[in-house]
Design an enzyme around this catalytic site. Structure first.
Site, mmCIF file in Angstrom:
data_model
loop_
_atom_site.group_PDB
_atom_site.id
_atom_site.type_symbol
_atom_site.label_atom_id
_atom_site.label_comp_id
_atom_site.label_asym_id
_atom_site.label_seq_id
_atom_site.Cartn_x
_atom_site.Cartn_y
_atom_site.Cartn_z
ATOM 1 N N THR A 19 -7.477 -1.276 -3.207
ATOM 2 C CA THR A 19 -7.075 -0.448 -4.351
ATOM 3 C C THR A 19 -7.069 1.007 -3.873
ATOM 4 O OG1 THR A 19 -9.302 -0.080 -5.227
ATOM 5 C CG2 THR A 19 -8.161 -2.078 -5.965
ATOM 6 N N ILE A 52 -8.123 7.704 2.155
ATOM 7 C CA ILE A 52 -8.847 6.702 2.938
ATOM 8 C C ILE A 52 -8.131 5.348 2.880
ATOM 9 C CG2 ILE A 52 -11.066 5.480 3.138
ATOM 10 C CD1 ILE A 52 -12.310 8.045 1.725
ATOM 11 N N TYR A 93 -18.028 12.474 -12.396
ATOM 12 C CA TYR A 93 -17.760 11.690 -11.181
ATOM 13 C C TYR A 93 -19.005 10.937 -10.727
ATOM 14 C CZ TYR A 93 -16.476 10.745 -6.279
ATOM 15 O OH TYR A 93 -16.213 10.146 -5.069
HETATM 16 N N1 LIG Z 1 -12.819 12.277 -0.288
HETATM 17 C C1 LIG Z 1 -14.139 12.277 -0.362
HETATM 18 O O1 LIG Z 1 -14.810 13.296 -0.050
HETATM 19 C C2 LIG Z 1 -14.895 11.046 -0.795
HETATM 20 C C3 LIG Z 1 -16.272 11.005 -0.569
HETATM 21 C C4 LIG Z 1 -16.979 9.870 -0.943
HETATM 22 C C5 LIG Z 1 -16.327 8.820 -1.533
HETATM 23 N N2 LIG Z 1 -14.980 8.887 -1.764
HETATM 24 C C6 LIG Z 1 -14.336 7.763 -2.433
HETATM 25 O O2 LIG Z 1 -13.302 7.280 -1.602
HETATM 26 C C7 LIG Z 1 -12.309 6.658 -2.411
HETATM 27 C C8 LIG Z 1 -10.924 7.117 -1.944
HETATM 28 O O3 LIG Z 1 -10.824 8.499 -2.174
HETATM 29 P P1 LIG Z 1 -9.892 9.471 -1.291
HETATM 30 O O4 LIG Z 1 -10.760 10.562 -0.823
HETATM 31 O O5 LIG Z 1 -9.076 8.688 -0.341
HETATM 32 O O6 LIG Z 1 -8.998 10.086 -2.458
HETATM 33 P P2 LIG Z 1 -7.404 10.192 -2.644
HETATM 34 O O7 LIG Z 1 -6.785 10.646 -1.386
HETATM 35 O O8 LIG Z 1 -7.234 10.994 -3.868
HETATM 36 O O9 LIG Z 1 -6.987 8.685 -2.910
HETATM 37 C C9 LIG Z 1 -7.359 8.037 -4.094
HETATM 38 C C10 LIG Z 1 -6.573 6.759 -4.191
HETATM 39 O O10 LIG Z 1 -6.865 6.151 -5.472
HETATM 40 C C11 LIG Z 1 -5.628 5.948 -6.148
HETATM 41 N N3 LIG Z 1 -5.817 6.115 -7.590
HETATM 42 C C12 LIG Z 1 -6.270 7.216 -8.220
HETATM 43 N N4 LIG Z 1 -6.248 7.028 -9.549
HETATM 44 C C13 LIG Z 1 -5.761 5.769 -9.753
HETATM 45 C C14 LIG Z 1 -5.489 5.001 -10.903
HETATM 46 N N5 LIG Z 1 -5.712 5.484 -12.139
HETATM 47 N N6 LIG Z 1 -4.992 3.759 -10.748
HETATM 48 C C15 LIG Z 1 -4.748 3.268 -9.502
HETATM 49 N N7 LIG Z 1 -4.992 3.942 -8.367
HETATM 50 C C16 LIG Z 1 -5.484 5.187 -8.498
HETATM 51 C C17 LIG Z 1 -4.688 7.000 -5.597
HETATM 52 O O11 LIG Z 1 -3.334 6.609 -5.701
HETATM 53 P P3 LIG Z 1 -2.292 7.119 -6.828
HETATM 54 O O12 LIG Z 1 -2.544 8.571 -7.050
HETATM 55 O O13 LIG Z 1 -0.984 6.780 -6.216
HETATM 56 O O14 LIG Z 1 -2.606 6.271 -8.008
HETATM 57 C C18 LIG Z 1 -5.084 7.010 -4.132
HETATM 58 O O15 LIG Z 1 -4.436 5.984 -3.438
HETATM 59 C C19 LIG Z 1 -12.645 7.018 -3.861
HETATM 60 O O16 LIG Z 1 -13.254 5.924 -4.491
HETATM 61 C C20 LIG Z 1 -13.648 8.150 -3.723
HETATM 62 O O17 LIG Z 1 -14.548 8.204 -4.815
HETATM 63 C C21 LIG Z 1 -14.244 9.970 -1.392
#
Ligand SMILES: NC(=O)c1ccc[n+]([C@@H]2O[C@H](COP(=O)([O-])OP(=O)(O)OC[C@H]3O[C@@H](n4cnc5c(N)ncnc54)[C@H](OP(=O)(O)O)[C@@H]3O)[C@@H](O)[C@H]2O)c1
Length: 276
Positions: A31, A37, A174
């Protein structure tokens, strides 16, 4: 990558042969596969002869990834859905009944950094984060338990290291939603394990993705790269350990218990200084 980043976020070297052995012919749901990531993970796993199902809202981006990886060994399936929308989540669950899923990477997530005093008319912020970061993975996991049980599968949750540490001002929406699913999964873990489903959690630190772009203080903060984060998730697929945590997470956990009161005072000082 700076020296501080190397120390704080050590990389893992993936044994590609082992990873291939583990994932060959497997069906993996990611997902949030369109950006960050999830997208990186998709690129790395595309080198293996497996089936990847990517879910996210941005259809064009999913199609672009599918097109880019057309000649790779992996077969890429895409499904556009807003996982915060109950109807679209149900449609996804129906679609997934056509597959036999071995691994779920619960990665889609939404982050919000906003002071409570600027959230008085923004109850929806709390609903939205809970809907995507908590209720959606709960529903998805419940729906996929029979498939995962049949396949002796693996559920991997992408959590944030912050859920293990002392709470931080501005991050209530968050952190509460990420902590909620982390706690849910930890409660369910023993039950899933005795039903042949492995459970792992990646407690990631700050990762350089678009998620952290709007937060000014993170612009110069040390971050893990997307590739490092994807590598750690791959390593979890290989060793099926309970969790991936950074070496300093335990120190952070201990400090957040021992120094909870000084931390709270420190945050108040910081917030007062910012206000004045
Ligand atoms: N970046 C960080 O610092 C960090 C740190 C710790 C944990 N995380 C976790 O890592 C995971 C990935 O985050 P990321 O940093 O890769 O962020 P990202 O680049 O913003 O990617 C988030 C992903 O989730 C999808 N998404 C968001 N809202 C959605 C919705 N309503 N329905 C379906 N898909 C949805 C987005 O795709 P669309 O916009 O196309 O829907 C995108 O593919 C998250 O769970 C985040 O909490 C991130």
């Amino acid at each position: 990558m700076s020296i501080i980043e190397r120390i704080l976020f050590p990389s893992v070297k993936i044994n590609k042969t082992l990873l291939t052995q583990k994932l060959q012919n497997k069906t993996i749901l990611i997902t949030g596969g369109s950006f960050g990531i999830g997208e990186q993970l998709c690129h790395q796993l595309s080198e293996i002869d497996c089936h990847l199902i990517l879910v996210a809202r941005t259809t064009e981006k999913l199609q672009q990834i599918q097109q880019e990886l057309l000649n790779k060994p992996a077969t890429i399936y895409i499904f556009s859905a807003n996982l915060s929308d109950e109807f679209q989540l149900d449609q996804l669950i129906i679609y997934l009944q056509n597959y036999s899923i071995d691994i779920v990477i619960n990665n889609a997530g939404k982050s919000i950094c906003r002071p409570i005093m600027k959230s008085l008319d923004r109850y929806h912020d709390f609903q939205r984060t809970m809907q995507l970061n908590y209720f959606a993975p709960v529903k998805l996991c419940l729906a996929l338990i029979p498939q995962l049980q049949k396949n002796k599968g693996h559920f991997i949750n992408i959590a944030a290291v912050n859920v293990l540490l002392a709470p931080t001002a501005y991050w209530a929406a968050y952190q509460a939603s990420k902590a909620a699913f982390d706690q849910w999964l930890r409660c369910a873990q023993a039950e899933l394990l005795i039903n042949d489903i492995k459970v792992s959690t990646a407690y990631l630190p700050l990762v350089k993705t678009r998620m952290i772009e709007p937060t000014a203080v993170y612009r110069h903060a040390p971050t893990m790269s997307r590739q490092q984060a994807a590598d750690h998730i791959c390593q979890l697929m290989i060793d099926q350990k309970e969790y991936y945590k950074l070496w300093w997470a335990l120190l952070g956990q201990l400090s957040s218990v021992l120094f909870a009161t000084p931390w709270l005072k420190l945050m108040q000082l910081y917030l007062k200084k910012k206000k004045s």
